[in-house]
Design a protein around this motif. Structure first.
Motif, PDB file in Angstrom:
ATOM      1  N   VAL A  80     -26.799  18.525  -3.571  1.00 43.50           N
ATOM      2  CA  VAL A  80     -26.113  18.741  -2.299  1.00 43.50           C
ATOM      3  C   VAL A  80     -26.262  20.217  -1.979  1.00 43.50           C
ATOM      4  CG1 VAL A  80     -23.914  18.625  -1.109  1.00 43.50           C
ATOM      5  CG2 VAL A  80     -24.467  16.929  -2.833  1.00 43.50           C
TER       6      VAL A  80
ATOM      7  N   ARG B  45     -14.697  25.996   5.018  1.00 39.07           N
ATOM      8  CA  ARG B  45     -14.843  24.773   5.791  1.00 39.07           C
ATOM      9  C   ARG B  45     -15.932  23.879   5.184  1.00 39.07           C
ATOM     10  NH1 ARG B  45     -16.925  26.122  11.070  1.00 39.07           N
ATOM     11  NH2 ARG B  45     -15.347  27.720  10.986  1.00 39.07           N
ATOM     12  N   ILE B  46     -17.020  24.498   4.746  1.00 43.77           N
ATOM     13  CA  ILE B  46     -18.103  23.744   4.117  1.00 43.77           C
ATOM     14  C   ILE B  46     -17.653  23.186   2.775  1.00 43.77           C
ATOM     15  CG2 ILE B  46     -20.396  23.966   3.058  1.00 43.77           C
ATOM     16  CD1 ILE B  46     -20.989  26.087   5.228  1.00 43.77           C
ATOM     17  N   ARG B  47     -16.977  24.009   1.972  1.00 42.19           N
ATOM     18  CA  ARG B  47     -16.605  23.616   0.614  1.00 42.19           C
ATOM     19  C   ARG B  47     -15.544  22.525   0.580  1.00 42.19           C
ATOM     20  NH1 ARG B  47     -17.749  23.206  -3.529  1.00 42.19           N
ATOM     21  NH2 ARG B  47     -16.544  24.549  -4.873  1.00 42.19           N
ATOM     22  N   LYS B  48     -14.852  22.305   1.712  1.00 38.42           N
ATOM     23  CA  LYS B  48     -13.924  21.173   1.784  1.00 38.42           C
ATOM     24  C   LYS B  48     -14.667  19.862   1.619  1.00 38.42           C
ATOM     25  CE  LYS B  48     -11.840  21.802   5.669  1.00 38.42           C
ATOM     26  NZ  LYS B  48     -11.020  21.724   6.857  1.00 38.42           N
ATOM     27  N   ASN B  49     -15.888  19.807   2.144  1.00 37.04           N
ATOM     28  CA  ASN B  49     -16.647  18.567   2.179  1.00 37.04           C
ATOM     29  C   ASN B  49     -17.753  18.485   1.144  1.00 37.04           C
ATOM     30  OD1 ASN B  49     -15.179  17.729   4.454  1.00 37.04           O
ATOM     31  ND2 ASN B  49     -16.465  19.007   5.750  1.00 37.04           N
ATOM     32  N   VAL B  50     -18.253  19.616   0.665  1.00 35.63           N
ATOM     33  CA  VAL B  50     -19.396  19.634  -0.247  1.00 35.63           C
ATOM     34  C   VAL B  50     -18.907  19.865  -1.661  1.00 35.63           C
ATOM     35  CG1 VAL B  50     -21.528  20.837  -0.837  1.00 35.63           C
ATOM     36  CG2 VAL B  50     -20.928  20.467   1.544  1.00 35.63           C
ATOM     37  N   ASN B  51     -19.075  18.847  -2.524  1.00 34.91           N
ATOM     38  CA  ASN B  51     -18.720  18.969  -3.931  1.00 34.91           C
ATOM     39  C   ASN B  51     -19.875  18.467  -4.771  1.00 34.91           C
ATOM     40  OD1 ASN B  51     -16.080  20.029  -3.830  1.00 34.91           O
ATOM     41  ND2 ASN B  51     -15.327  18.036  -3.168  1.00 34.91           N
TER      42      ASN B  51
ATOM     43  N   ASP C 190     -25.431  23.760  -0.478  1.00 37.16           N
ATOM     44  CA  ASP C 190     -24.288  24.574  -0.048  1.00 37.16           C
ATOM     45  C   ASP C 190     -24.831  25.917   0.416  1.00 37.16           C
ATOM     46  OD1 ASP C 190     -21.915  25.920   0.317  1.00 37.16           O
ATOM     47  OD2 ASP C 190     -21.460  26.090  -1.811  1.00 37.16           O
TER      48      ASP C 190
ATOM     49  N   ARG D 224     -24.284  20.574  -6.891  1.00 35.63           N
ATOM     50  CA  ARG D 224     -24.316  21.420  -5.694  1.00 35.63           C
ATOM     51  C   ARG D 224     -25.291  22.569  -5.900  1.00 35.63           C
ATOM     52  NH1 ARG D 224     -20.694  25.896  -4.542  1.00 35.63           N
ATOM     53  NH2 ARG D 224     -19.633  25.350  -6.470  1.00 35.63           N
TER      54      ARG D 224
END
Length: 114
Positions: free
Chosen positions: A88, A15-21, A90, A28
């Motif tokens: 960013v 769910r996090i990796r969908k938005n964090v790139n 993660d 990251r």
């Protein structure tokens, strides 16, 4: 067979990796923690390369929170040497407290912005 705790963390991680790139401008900062060690790396997801990394493997024995703080400061120094100032964060599915928070705070104090 995975446990419910691992499945929960993986669900949160995806769910996090969908938005964090990570990009070249803002890579990251990914954190992984095991029962004994903690690892962190700064990744450019566009090229798939690791720009800086640090872990608690070579450090002397100390409390886990202190290990995380030391890894955060080491990573911040390496990232600054590589010319990286903005990242960013993660948290990789882990809750933002304890060792993960200690690493993030130490990286912020070391000069990384996120």
């Amino acid at each position: 067979m995975t446990t419910k705790k691992e499945q929960r963390r993986l669900k949160i991680k995806f769910r996090i990796r969908k938005n964090v790139n990570g990009t070249a401008e803002r890579p990251r900062l990914s954190v992984f923690r095991s029962n004994k060690q903690i690892y962190a790396q700064v990744i450019n997801d566009l090229t798939g390369t690791t720009l800086a990394s640090a872990s608690s493997l070579g450090l002397e024995k100390m409390a886990k929170i202190e290990q995380a703080q030391k890894v955060g400061t080491i990573l911040a120094e390496k990232a600054k040497a590589a010319g990286i100032e903005k990242v960013v964060f993660d948290r990789n599915g882990y809750l933002y407290h304890g060792r993960v928070k200690a690493l993030a705070d130490a990286a912020r104090e070391g000069g990384l912005n996120f």
